[in-house]
Scaffold this motif. Structure first.
Motif, PDB file in Angstrom:
ATOM      1  N   SER A  12       0.824  -1.200   0.000  1.00 57.54           N
ATOM      2  CA  SER A  12       0.000   0.000   0.000  1.00 57.54           C
ATOM      3  C   SER A  12       0.864   1.258   0.000  1.00 57.54           C
ATOM      4  N   ALA A  13       0.367   2.294  -0.659  1.00 57.57           N
ATOM      5  CA  ALA A  13       1.052   3.586  -0.658  1.00 57.57           C
ATOM      6  C   ALA A  13       0.115   4.685  -0.198  1.00 57.57           C
ATOM      7  N   SER A  14      -1.046   4.300   0.364  1.00 59.69           N
ATOM      8  CA  SER A  14      -2.003   5.294   0.852  1.00 59.69           C
ATOM      9  C   SER A  14      -2.755   4.733   2.046  1.00 59.69           C
ATOM     10  N   PRO A  15      -3.260   5.606   2.930  1.00 58.17           N
ATOM     11  CA  PRO A  15      -3.990   5.140   4.112  1.00 58.17           C
ATOM     12  C   PRO A  15      -5.220   4.301   3.761  1.00 58.17           C
ATOM     13  N   LEU A  16      -5.896   4.643   2.668  1.00 57.69           N
ATOM     14  CA  LEU A  16      -7.099   3.891   2.281  1.00 57.69           C
ATOM     15  C   LEU A  16      -6.751   2.470   1.876  1.00 57.69           C
ATOM     16  N   MET A  17      -5.650   2.323   1.127  1.00 61.27           N
ATOM     17  CA  MET A  17      -5.242   0.972   0.722  1.00 61.27           C
ATOM     18  C   MET A  17      -4.823   0.162   1.941  1.00 61.27           C
ATOM     19  N   GLU A  18      -4.208   0.817   2.912  1.00 63.97           N
ATOM     20  CA  GLU A  18      -3.826   0.148   4.153  1.00 63.97           C
ATOM     21  C   GLU A  18      -5.072  -0.426   4.827  1.00 63.97           C
ATOM     22  N   GLN A  19      -6.134   0.383   4.902  1.00 62.42           N
ATOM     23  CA  GLN A  19      -7.392  -0.071   5.495  1.00 62.42           C
ATOM     24  C   GLN A  19      -8.001  -1.216   4.689  1.00 62.42           C
ATOM     25  N   LEU A  20      -7.912  -1.135   3.359  1.00 64.27           N
ATOM     26  CA  LEU A  20      -8.444  -2.202   2.511  1.00 64.27           C
ATOM     27  C   LEU A  20      -7.722  -3.521   2.762  1.00 64.27           C
ATOM     28  N   ILE A  21      -6.395  -3.434   2.966  1.00 67.62           N
ATOM     29  CA  ILE A  21      -5.615  -4.650   3.230  1.00 67.62           C
ATOM     30  C   ILE A  21      -5.991  -5.226   4.595  1.00 67.62           C
ATOM     31  N   PHE A  22      -6.151  -4.341   5.597  1.00 77.45           N
ATOM     32  CA  PHE A  22      -6.578  -4.809   6.922  1.00 77.45           C
ATOM     33  C   PHE A  22      -7.909  -5.540   6.820  1.00 77.45           C
ATOM     34  N   PHE A  23      -8.845  -4.965   6.069  1.00 78.16           N
ATOM     35  CA  PHE A  23     -10.167  -5.580   5.930  1.00 78.16           C
ATOM     36  C   PHE A  23     -10.080  -6.913   5.186  1.00 78.16           C
ATOM     37  N   HIS A  24      -9.246  -6.955   4.159  1.00 84.60           N
ATOM     38  CA  HIS A  24      -9.051  -8.208   3.419  1.00 84.60           C
ATOM     39  C   HIS A  24      -8.535  -9.307   4.349  1.00 84.60           C
ATOM     40  N   ASP A  25      -7.529  -8.978   5.160  1.00 84.13           N
ATOM     41  CA  ASP A  25      -6.946  -9.963   6.068  1.00 84.13           C
ATOM     42  C   ASP A  25      -7.969 -10.416   7.112  1.00 84.13           C
ATOM     43  N   HIS A  26      -8.750  -9.466   7.599  1.00 83.58           N
ATOM     44  CA  HIS A  26      -9.795  -9.756   8.588  1.00 83.58           C
ATOM     45  C   HIS A  26     -10.833 -10.720   8.010  1.00 83.58           C
ATOM     46  N   ALA A  27     -11.321 -10.421   6.804  1.00 83.09           N
ATOM     47  CA  ALA A  27     -12.326 -11.277   6.165  1.00 83.09           C
ATOM     48  C   ALA A  27     -11.741 -12.646   5.847  1.00 83.09           C
ATOM     49  N   LEU A  28     -10.485 -12.669   5.421  1.00 80.95           N
ATOM     50  CA  LEU A  28      -9.839 -13.939   5.077  1.00 80.95           C
ATOM     51  C   LEU A  28      -9.679 -14.825   6.307  1.00 80.95           C
ATOM     52  N   LEU A  29      -9.374 -14.199   7.456  1.00 83.37           N
ATOM     53  CA  LEU A  29      -9.207 -14.960   8.691  1.00 83.37           C
ATOM     54  C   LEU A  29     -10.523 -15.636   9.073  1.00 83.37           C
ATOM     55  N   ILE A  30     -11.635 -14.906   8.972  1.00 80.71           N
ATOM     56  CA  ILE A  30     -12.947 -15.477   9.270  1.00 80.71           C
ATOM     57  C   ILE A  30     -13.256 -16.614   8.298  1.00 80.71           C
ATOM     58  N   LEU A  31     -12.925 -16.386   7.042  1.00 82.48           N
ATOM     59  CA  LEU A  31     -13.157 -17.397   5.999  1.00 82.48           C
ATOM     60  C   LEU A  31     -12.391 -18.678   6.289  1.00 82.48           C
ATOM     61  N   VAL A  32     -11.153 -18.541   6.723  1.00 81.97           N
ATOM     62  CA  VAL A  32     -10.321 -19.708   7.025  1.00 81.97           C
ATOM     63  C   VAL A  32     -10.900 -20.477   8.216  1.00 81.97           C
ATOM     64  N   MET A  33     -11.346 -19.734   9.250  1.00 85.89           N
ATOM     65  CA  MET A  33     -11.904 -20.390  10.435  1.00 85.89           C
ATOM     66  C   MET A  33     -13.154 -21.187  10.078  1.00 85.89           C
ATOM     67  N   ILE A  34     -14.030 -20.602   9.230  1.00 90.70           N
ATOM     68  CA  ILE A  34     -15.244 -21.298   8.812  1.00 90.70           C
ATOM     69  C   ILE A  34     -14.889 -22.541   7.988  1.00 90.70           C
ATOM     70  N   THR A  35     -13.946 -22.386   7.066  1.00 87.20           N
ATOM     71  CA  THR A  35     -13.552 -23.500   6.195  1.00 87.20           C
ATOM     72  C   THR A  35     -12.978 -24.651   7.006  1.00 87.20           C
ATOM     73  N   VAL A  36     -12.143 -24.326   7.991  1.00 88.36           N
ATOM     74  CA  VAL A  36     -11.536 -25.366   8.829  1.00 88.36           C
ATOM     75  C   VAL A  36     -12.626 -26.097   9.630  1.00 88.36           C
ATOM     76  N   LEU A  37     -13.547 -25.335  10.229  1.00 86.17           N
ATOM     77  CA  LEU A  37     -14.607 -25.942  11.034  1.00 86.17           C
ATOM     78  C   LEU A  37     -15.500 -26.853  10.199  1.00 86.17           C
ATOM     79  N   VAL A  38     -15.984 -26.341   9.054  1.00 85.30           N
ATOM     80  CA  VAL A  38     -16.862 -27.124   8.185  1.00 85.30           C
ATOM     81  C   VAL A  38     -16.117 -28.330   7.618  1.00 85.30           C
ATOM     82  N   GLY A  39     -14.840 -28.124   7.267  1.00 85.31           N
ATOM     83  CA  GLY A  39     -14.017 -29.225   6.753  1.00 85.31           C
ATOM     84  C   GLY A  39     -13.875 -30.330   7.783  1.00 85.31           C
ATOM     85  N   TYR A  40     -13.616 -29.937   9.030  1.00 81.49           N
ATOM     86  CA  TYR A  40     -13.489 -30.903  10.119  1.00 81.49           C
ATOM     87  C   TYR A  40     -14.790 -31.675  10.306  1.00 81.49           C
TER      88      TYR A  40
END
Ligand code: CUA
Length: 229
Positions: A12-40
């Motif tokens: 990122s080279a701007s504060p908005l992109m920084e926030q977008l990356i934070f949100f992407h990582d946050h959503a991805l973490l939730i996605l991984v937790m759901i996938t692991v649980l359902v997979g199990y």
């Protein structure tokens, strides 16, 4: 810019992109937790010992697995809305740049400075110098000051184009007959590359965008040089 084997987001080279990356990582973490649980859970079905074959209903578990996913979705929805409104906020811009999409090049106007205007074409591969990036470099770069709020006005002259720079978190459609607005803040000097991202015709891939982010005194120098010529 994106380089070899970069499958994720660009730095990122701007504060908005920084926030977008934070949100992407946050959503991805939730996605991984759901996938692991359902997979199990699905994996464990293979070892079902049929101990619950007389079970017909379970009010409690039904309540839990209805409400819990709804709550999890709220944890994505609220940060998403926050980001949506944050991206649309205009904070007293100090420079305004108008970019007009054409088939197939961009043209720019600095309306604040006696309407300096120029076209920006991609450099063809056979005219490329050794330090140039193929399909990405242009003959006339946009020069903008770093550490200042910049407003972008986007429109198009023929068909729909899209003015997109991943490292700044900017993606705005240029639509004929409409003037779209966005803004960003570049927090470091350097070159930032982007490409058109609306399928606008045969040479859609060949109308890149290059921003040259410079300190404010360099920007003023560049502006005054262009005003004199
Ligand atoms: Cu302009 Cu795609």
């Amino acid at each position: 810019m994106s380089t070899w084997a970069n499958l994720g987001l660009q730095d990122s080279a701007s504060p908005l992109m920084e926030q977008l990356i934070f949100f992407h990582d946050h959503a991805l973490l939730i996605l991984v937790m759901i996938t692991v649980l359902v997979g199990y859970l699905m994996f464990m079905l293979f070892f079902n010992s049929y101990v619950n074959r007389f079970l017909l209903h379970g009010q409690l578990i039904e309540m839990i697995w209805t409400i819990l996913p709804a709550v999890i979705l709220l944890f994505i929805a609220f940060p998403s809305l926050r980001l949506l409104y944050l991206l649309d906020e205009i904070n007293e811009p100090s420079v305004t740049l108008k970019s007009i999409g054409h088939q197939w090049y961009w043209s720019y106007e600095y309306s604040d400075f006696n309407n300096i205007e120029f076209d920006s074409y991609m450099i063809p591969t056979n005219e490329l110098t050794t330090d140039g990036f193929r399909l990405l470099d242009v003959d006339n770069r946009i020069v903008l000051p770093m550490n200042s709020q910049i407003r972008i006005l986007v429109t198009a002259a023929d068909v729909i184009h899209s003015w997109t720079i991943p490292s700044l978190g900017v993606k705005v459609d240029g639509t004929p007959g409409r003037l779209n607005q966005t803004n960003f803040f570049i927090n470091r000097p350097g070159l930032f590359y982007g490409q058109c991202s609306e399928i606008c015709g045969a040479n859609h891939s060949f109308m890149p965008i290059v921003i040259e982010s410079v300190p404010t005194n360099y920007f003023i120098k560049w502006i005054s040089n262009n005003l004199n010529s």
